[in-house]
Design a protein around this motif. Structure first.
Motif, mmCIF file in Angstrom:
data_model
loop_
_atom_site.group_PDB
_atom_site.id
_atom_site.type_symbol
_atom_site.label_atom_id
_atom_site.label_comp_id
_atom_site.label_asym_id
_atom_site.label_seq_id
_atom_site.Cartn_x
_atom_site.Cartn_y
_atom_site.Cartn_z
ATOM 1 N N ALA A 28 -4.647 15.196 -0.907
ATOM 2 C CA ALA A 28 -4.454 13.818 -1.366
ATOM 3 C C ALA A 28 -3.794 12.959 -0.282
ATOM 4 C CB ALA A 28 -3.618 13.793 -2.640
ATOM 5 N N THR A 29 -2.862 13.555 0.477
ATOM 6 C CA THR A 29 -2.217 12.776 1.544
ATOM 7 C C THR A 29 -3.225 12.378 2.625
ATOM 8 O OG1 THR A 29 -1.530 14.742 2.812
ATOM 9 C CG2 THR A 29 0.026 13.883 1.171
ATOM 10 N N MET A 30 -4.164 13.273 2.926
ATOM 11 C CA MET A 30 -5.170 12.943 3.935
ATOM 12 C C MET A 30 -6.189 11.951 3.383
ATOM 13 S SD MET A 30 -3.809 14.330 6.364
ATOM 14 C CE MET A 30 -4.970 13.555 7.499
ATOM 15 N N GLN A 31 -6.466 12.008 2.090
ATOM 16 C CA GLN A 31 -7.330 10.998 1.474
ATOM 17 C C GLN A 31 -6.652 9.629 1.515
ATOM 18 O OE1 GLN A 31 -7.821 12.962 -2.279
ATOM 19 N NE2 GLN A 31 -9.682 14.047 -1.645
ATOM 20 N N ALA A 32 -5.329 9.631 1.315
ATOM 21 C CA ALA A 32 -4.568 8.382 1.421
ATOM 22 C C ALA A 32 -4.635 7.852 2.851
ATOM 23 C CB ALA A 32 -3.122 8.602 0.985
ATOM 24 N N TRP A 33 -4.515 8.756 3.816
ATOM 25 C CA TRP A 33 -4.627 8.369 5.222
ATOM 26 C C TRP A 33 -5.981 7.713 5.491
ATOM 27 C CZ3 TRP A 33 -1.940 8.062 9.740
ATOM 28 C CH2 TRP A 33 -2.693 7.925 10.899
ATOM 29 N N ASN A 34 -7.051 8.368 5.044
ATOM 30 C CA ASN A 34 -8.397 7.825 5.245
ATOM 31 C C ASN A 34 -8.549 6.467 4.566
ATOM 32 O OD1 ASN A 34 -9.168 10.095 6.707
ATOM 33 N ND2 ASN A 34 -9.988 11.154 4.917
ATOM 34 N N LEU A 35 -8.012 6.360 3.352
ATOM 35 C CA LEU A 35 -8.035 5.097 2.622
ATOM 36 C C LEU A 35 -7.418 3.991 3.475
ATOM 37 C CD1 LEU A 35 -8.209 3.308 0.019
ATOM 38 C CD2 LEU A 35 -5.965 4.239 -0.604
ATOM 39 N N GLY A 36 -6.222 4.244 3.982
ATOM 40 C CA GLY A 36 -5.536 3.246 4.787
ATOM 41 C C GLY A 36 -6.288 2.900 6.062
ATOM 42 N N TYR A 76 0.833 -1.207 0.000
ATOM 43 C CA TYR A 76 0.000 0.000 0.000
ATOM 44 C C TYR A 76 0.868 1.257 0.000
ATOM 45 C CZ TYR A 76 -4.605 -2.142 0.479
ATOM 46 O OH TYR A 76 -5.770 -2.828 0.238
ATOM 47 N N SER A 77 1.960 1.223 0.744
ATOM 48 C CA SER A 77 2.869 2.369 0.768
ATOM 49 C C SER A 77 3.460 2.631 -0.615
ATOM 50 C CB SER A 77 3.983 2.137 1.788
ATOM 51 O OG SER A 77 4.848 3.235 1.864
ATOM 52 N N LEU A 78 3.903 1.580 -1.270
ATOM 53 C CA LEU A 78 4.505 1.718 -2.603
ATOM 54 C C LEU A 78 3.489 2.224 -3.620
ATOM 55 C CD1 LEU A 78 6.617 -1.557 -2.649
ATOM 56 C CD2 LEU A 78 7.548 0.767 -2.795
ATOM 57 N N LEU A 79 2.290 1.700 -3.574
ATOM 58 C CA LEU A 79 1.265 2.134 -4.521
ATOM 59 C C LEU A 79 0.885 3.590 -4.283
ATOM 60 C CD1 LEU A 79 -0.899 -1.107 -4.522
ATOM 61 C CD2 LEU A 79 0.357 -0.180 -6.478
ATOM 62 N N CYS A 80 0.789 3.983 -3.025
ATOM 63 C CA CYS A 80 0.434 5.374 -2.719
ATOM 64 C C CYS A 80 1.585 6.332 -2.996
ATOM 65 C CB CYS A 80 -0.031 5.496 -1.268
ATOM 66 S SG CYS A 80 -1.670 4.781 -0.968
ATOM 67 N N SER A 81 2.788 5.798 -3.169
ATOM 68 C CA SER A 81 3.916 6.663 -3.537
ATOM 69 C C SER A 81 3.807 7.131 -4.982
ATOM 70 C CB SER A 81 5.244 5.928 -3.333
ATOM 71 O OG SER A 81 5.440 4.926 -4.321
ATOM 72 N N GLN A 82 2.777 6.658 -5.698
ATOM 73 C CA GLN A 82 2.536 7.088 -7.071
ATOM 74 C C GLN A 82 1.428 8.136 -7.163
ATOM 75 O OE1 GLN A 82 2.278 3.664 -9.842
ATOM 76 N NE2 GLN A 82 3.087 2.405 -8.166
ATOM 77 N N ILE A 83 0.929 8.570 -6.022
ATOM 78 C CA ILE A 83 -0.162 9.552 -6.018
ATOM 79 C C ILE A 83 0.321 10.927 -6.468
ATOM 80 C CG2 ILE A 83 -1.729 10.846 -4.510
ATOM 81 C CD1 ILE A 83 -2.044 8.287 -2.845
ATOM 82 N N GLY A 84 1.465 11.355 -5.941
ATOM 83 C CA GLY A 84 1.960 12.704 -6.193
ATOM 84 C C GLY A 84 2.762 12.838 -7.470
ATOM 85 N N LEU A 110 -1.489 1.429 11.293
ATOM 86 C CA LEU A 110 -0.328 1.133 10.453
ATOM 87 C C LEU A 110 -0.695 1.143 8.974
ATOM 88 C CD1 LEU A 110 2.639 0.611 10.315
ATOM 89 C CD2 LEU A 110 2.222 -1.824 10.707
ATOM 90 N N PHE A 111 -1.899 0.709 8.637
ATOM 91 C CA PHE A 111 -2.350 0.820 7.248
ATOM 92 C C PHE A 111 -2.455 2.294 6.847
ATOM 93 C CE2 PHE A 111 -3.692 -3.619 7.597
ATOM 94 C CZ PHE A 111 -3.438 -4.097 6.310
ATOM 95 N N ALA A 112 -2.982 3.118 7.759
ATOM 96 C CA ALA A 112 -3.100 4.547 7.474
ATOM 97 C C ALA A 112 -1.731 5.189 7.290
ATOM 98 C CB ALA A 112 -3.883 5.239 8.593
ATOM 99 N N GLY A 166 3.478 6.845 1.905
ATOM 100 C CA GLY A 166 3.704 6.714 0.474
ATOM 101 C C GLY A 166 3.326 7.978 -0.277
ATOM 102 N N ALA A 167 2.167 8.530 0.063
ATOM 103 C CA ALA A 167 1.701 9.747 -0.607
ATOM 104 C C ALA A 167 2.644 10.922 -0.351
ATOM 105 C CB ALA A 167 0.285 10.089 -0.147
ATOM 106 N N VAL A 168 3.099 11.059 0.889
ATOM 107 C CA VAL A 168 4.020 12.139 1.239
ATOM 108 C C VAL A 168 5.337 12.000 0.473
ATOM 109 C CG1 VAL A 168 5.420 13.109 3.101
ATOM 110 C CG2 VAL A 168 3.014 12.595 3.490
ATOM 111 N N THR A 169 5.800 10.784 0.322
ATOM 112 C CA THR A 169 7.047 10.529 -0.402
ATOM 113 C C THR A 169 6.981 11.064 -1.826
ATOM 114 O OG1 THR A 169 7.506 8.559 0.915
ATOM 115 C CG2 THR A 169 8.592 8.702 -1.208
ATOM 116 N N SER A 170 5.799 11.009 -2.435
ATOM 117 C CA SER A 170 5.641 11.490 -3.814
ATOM 118 C C SER A 170 5.302 12.978 -3.883
ATOM 119 C CB SER A 170 4.541 10.688 -4.519
ATOM 120 O OG SER A 170 3.272 10.953 -3.927
ATOM 121 N N LYS A 171 5.344 13.642 -2.710
ATOM 122 C CA LYS A 171 5.007 15.071 -2.612
ATOM 123 C C LYS A 171 3.599 15.354 -3.136
ATOM 124 C CE LYS A 171 9.743 16.802 -2.457
ATOM 125 N NZ LYS A 171 10.727 17.766 -2.968
ATOM 126 N N ALA A 172 2.686 14.479 -2.749
ATOM 127 C CA ALA A 172 1.287 14.686 -3.111
ATOM 128 C C ALA A 172 0.740 15.903 -2.377
ATOM 129 C CB ALA A 172 0.471 13.447 -2.744
#
Length: 326
Positions: free
Chosen positions: A197-205, A54-62, A179-181, A187-193
């Motif tokens: 979007a980072t908070m949406q990723a948090w909610n998703l997790g 999930y972290s790797l996939l969300c690293s493609q958000i930004g 931990l999922f969140a 991941g989202a933060v890593t891509s500078k989303a």
């Protein structure tokens, strides 16, 4: 290095997850070779690597893709997860995990605790090298604090008669969903989303983690020893009372009180009777319904994220969590 067969349909992700394992392996250097061997063996024991995925996939958000940093953050996430599993097994006095002997059952509690502690150290080592900012590091630390809080809530509720669904949900929000969140958010933060979007990723997790733990607790009532890799209704035997029981008790509390009063003195006949009561009062069906609602919430958050192939994979994985049998 090979990864779980569930990733065969996603070769690029499988390659990245293999890199996560390789990175962790390369960082494991302990003077005590027993600890080093324990940690390496646990790393290569065939975990699904859901959280780093999930972290790797969300690293493609930004807009900015940094594969090296994304893999390192995913590796830190997996180290946290492994550490908590090892410590959980000690606290729960679990003899097996996924059908394999637990570390403490083979080497004793001391080696198990030290191994988990080492993995926490490895987590901070990876984060200190690869986290983009102090705020990201602090966020992960706060995340780990909430995970610990959830674990302590579970410990303090052992053999305590369950009453409210909301208390159970509060516990798993820290124990598992956190931990999922953190995985999705990091991941989202890593891509500078963007912040939204980072908070949406948090909610998703978060929603994924809630659904995941509810299903995990349902499986404790349904699976056999071979499928789940631990005794059937192991949580109930350990005094950990989860959602199917809570829902069933809402229908007939008095039917369950004599069994709860026995604590760790339950017989196999008692376990069979409890299982029948759970079925009679549809505890499992009601728990599945709530897991489905959390999954729908997760998919709605996913829809809000920027388009990309990663979304299709996230959708497939998330939707499949309701169908798993282990």
């Amino acid at each position: 290095m090979g990864v779980h067969s569930m990733w065969e349909d996603y070769p690029e992700l499988a390659k990245d997850l293999s890199s996560v394992i390789e990175l962790i392996d390369s960082q494991i250097h302990v003077r005590d070779k027993t600890i080093e061997t324990i940690v390496k063996n646990f790393l290569h024991s065939g975990g699904k690597l859901l959280r780093p995925a999930y972290s790797l996939l969300c690293s493609q958000i930004g807009p900015e893709q940094d594969k090296e940093r994304a893999i390192a953050i995913a590796a830190a996430i997996e180290c946290i997860h492994m550490a908590t599993l090892i410590h959980d097994d000690v606290i729960d006095e679990a003899e097996t995990r996924h059908g394999n002997p637990t570390i403490h059952s083979q080497k004793g509690n001391k080696y198990a605790v030290y191994s988990g502690d080492y993995l926490f150290c490895l987590t901070f080592n990876l984060l200190s090298k690869y986290a983009q900012s102090l705020s990201q590091l602090e966020f992960n630390v706060k995340g780990m604090e909430k995970i610990l809080t959830g674990e302590l809530e579970q410990l303090n509720s052992q053999y305590v008669e369950p009453v409210l669904v909301k208390d159970y949900l509060s516990r798993i929000a820290g124990k598992t969903a956190q931990l999922f969140a953190v995985s999705c958010y990091s991941g989202a933060v890593t891509s500078k989303a963007a912040k939204r979007a980072t908070m949406q990723a948090w909610n998703l997790g978060h929603y994924i983690g809630m659904a995941f733990q509810i299903i995990d607790d349902i499986l404790d009532y349904q699976s056999d020893d071979q499928t789940l890799g631990k005794p059937v209704m192991n949580d109930f035997r350990q005094g950990i009372y989860t959602l199917p029981l809570i829902y069933a008790m809402k229908e007939n509390r008095q039917a369950f009180i004599p069994f709860i009063a026995k604590k760790d003195q339950l017989t196999d006949n008692d376990i069979s009777a409890i299982s029948d009561l759970i079925k009679q009062y549809q505890g499992i069906e009601k728990a599945y319904d709530l897991a489905g609602k959390y999954t729908i919430k997760a998919l709605k958050e996913l829809e809000k994220l920027p388009d990309g192939e990663y979304k299709n994979i996230l959708y497939d994985i998330t939707a499949s969590l309701l169908k798993r049998n282990m």
